[in-house]
Design an enzyme around this catalytic site. Structure first.
Site, PDB file in Angstrom:
ATOM      1  N   TYR A  60       3.470   6.988   9.808  1.00  0.00           N
ATOM      2  CA  TYR A  60       2.681   5.800   9.452  1.00  0.00           C
ATOM      3  C   TYR A  60       3.569   4.703   8.867  1.00  0.00           C
ATOM      4  CZ  TYR A  60      -1.477   3.164   8.118  1.00  0.00           C
ATOM      5  OH  TYR A  60      -2.452   2.186   8.011  1.00  0.00           O
ATOM      6  N   HIS A 100       0.845  -1.190   0.000  1.00  0.00           N
ATOM      7  CA  HIS A 100       0.000   0.000   0.000  1.00  0.00           C
ATOM      8  C   HIS A 100       0.878   1.237   0.000  1.00  0.00           C
ATOM      9  CE1 HIS A 100      -4.297  -1.334   1.111  1.00  0.00           C
ATOM     10  NE2 HIS A 100      -3.644  -2.360   0.601  1.00  0.00           N
ATOM     11  N   LYS A 116       0.659   0.302  15.013  1.00  0.00           N
ATOM     12  CA  LYS A 116       2.029   0.231  15.520  1.00  0.00           C
ATOM     13  C   LYS A 116       2.336  -0.974  16.408  1.00  0.00           C
ATOM     14  CE  LYS A 116       3.287   3.846  13.435  1.00  0.00           C
ATOM     15  NZ  LYS A 116       3.808   3.509  12.123  1.00  0.00           N
ATOM     16  N   TYR A 126      -9.540   5.559   7.182  1.00  0.00           N
ATOM     17  CA  TYR A 126      -9.726   5.933   8.582  1.00  0.00           C
ATOM     18  C   TYR A 126     -10.748   7.060   8.600  1.00  0.00           C
ATOM     19  CZ  TYR A 126      -5.404   3.400   9.703  1.00  0.00           C
ATOM     20  OH  TYR A 126      -4.439   2.430   9.869  1.00  0.00           O
ATOM     21  N   PRO A 156      -4.664   0.715  18.479  1.00  0.00           N
ATOM     22  CA  PRO A 156      -4.411   0.215  17.122  1.00  0.00           C
ATOM     23  C   PRO A 156      -4.569   1.266  16.029  1.00  0.00           C
ATOM     24  CG  PRO A 156      -6.555  -0.529  17.914  1.00  0.00           C
ATOM     25  CD  PRO A 156      -5.884   0.133  19.075  1.00  0.00           C
TER      26      PRO A 156
END
Length: 396
Positions: free
Chosen positions: A385, A72, A297, A201, A293
């Site tokens: 990220y 991704h 991580k 998200y 979550p």
């Protein structure tokens, strides 16, 4: 029995450490409380940072990940009725993440360990740690009705938040930092195609939502629920209806629903202990730290702990650099606190907190808008990220 490194816990961190050590010629034995099937039945994380992907390749267990995993290059932030893409690859100089389930990582590591002939004891009980500050610590445990003793040079505690490793450190040694969040994530696994090619998200007035996946035909979705909610109160139909409400309309209209094959509620907390070592015992992963979550991580932090301890032990056994052992905690904790900060920030920005006033809600919306409207803000999100670089074990 004697070994060089005793590893408690046959989850991904224990198995990964064991594989790296075995490949380097460092003998190790793994003790696991549960059965292999139970370990594989845990439904956990699925987003791997670049650092963990590289570490799995270094361990020689990445063939299936590289063929079946989903690279991704970005993800979507949905808020205020719109979607904003965070271009991970473009903002970080080519870094990305890999979507590949923790269950599959664990299966690959289990198969590699079995093929190597390295020793693993499953279904152990009464594990106790002894002489942690001595020259030769040892463990006692029961296996198949027999009490056994395992003497070693070092112990790696990879046995999770409720494991025996951290509990074996005397009271007063560790300082604990914790924040428990007033909500959880209700998650389902379903054999349906993903609603989008990238993770989404979502911040919504009704609460947070996440659209994730495990493969092109298997999805993982989450919605924020109150801490008091019970999974049995959520039918599949209720879950899908709630998820649709929290997504932008053009995304919700494309959602393919279906029967869940797993459903659970995970509470959210931030937790860190300092230091992460005591004598010849080293804590790794959830034994030492937990993150919400939201920032993806948890598993990745465990992998960075593994990398640090593995590289220190290489220096110890090959060059006699025992001086590096005392640096384990400080190296790990610098990266851990940065990941805790990012996970806390993502959680704070994307969730609805009880009793939040109108001003705080506006500030949350404005901060999200500010970050995605600025290239520097997007780069900050992207860098965190994909994962910050692993720290060197020796000072420059």
């Amino acid at each position: 029995m004697n070994t060089q490194v005793a590893i408690i816990g046959a989850g991904p961190s224990g198995l990964l450490l064991g594989q790296l050590l075995h490949n380097a010629g460092i003998d190790n034995v793994i003790l696991e409380r549960q059965s292999p099937d139970y370990v594989l039945g845990r439904i956990r994380a699925g987003v791997l940072e670049q650092g963990m992907v590289d570490l799995l390749r270094e361990a020689g267990v990445a063939a299936r990940m590289d063929s079946e995993g989903l690279p991704h290059d970005g993800f979507q932030l949905a808020f205020d009725g719109r979607c904003e893409r965070i271009d991970l690859k473009g903002l970080t100089g080519g870094k990305s993440v890999m979507v590949y389930g923790q269950t599959e990582v664990t299966r690959d590591l289990m198969e590699a360990r079995q093929a190597s002939g390295a020793v693993t004891f499953y279904n152990t009980s009464q594990v106790q740690l002894h002489e942690l500050k001595g020259e030769r610590p040892y463990l006692t445990f029961e296996h198949e009705g027999r009490t056994q003793r395992l003497t070693c040079d070092y112990i790696a505690g990879c046995d999770g938040f409720h494991g025996v490793s951290r509990q074996s450190i005397p009271a007063g040694v560790l300082q604990e930092f914790e924040r428990v969040y007033p909500f959880g994530w209700l998650g389902i696994l379903a054999d349906t195609p993903p609603v989008h090619e990238e993770l989404i998200y979502a911040n919504h007035a009704r609460g947070f939502a996440l659209c994730s996946m495990r493969s092109p035909t298997r999805t993982r979705y989450y919605v924020q629920v109150g801490a008091e909610e019970k999974v049995e109160d959520w039918s599949d139909e209720r879950f899908w209806d709630e998820l649709k409400r929290r997504l932008p309309s053009e995304i919700a209209s494309q959602l393919v629903t279906g029967p869940s094959i797993e459903k659970s509620i995970a509470p959210l907390r931030s937790f860190v202990v300092e230091p992460m070592q005591y004598g010849r015992l080293f804590l790794l992963g959830d034994a030492a730290h937990i993150v919400p979550p939201t920032g993806a991580k948890g598993l990745n932090l465990a992998a960075s702990d593994v990398s640090t301890l593995y590289r220190i032990l290489l220096k110890v056994y090959r060059e006699g650099r025992v001086d590096l052992l005392e640096r384990y905690s400080s190296i790990c904790l610098r990266r851990i606190w940065k990941a805790e900060r990012f996970s806390w920030w993502m959680t704070s920005m994307l969730h609805r907190f009880p009793d939040t006033d109108a001003f705080s809600r506006r500030m949350q919306e404005t901060e999200l808008d500010y970050f995605v409207s600025s290239e520097a803000g997007r780069r900050t999100i992207a860098e965190n990220y994909v994962g910050l670089p692993y720290e060197p074990i020796e000072r420059e």
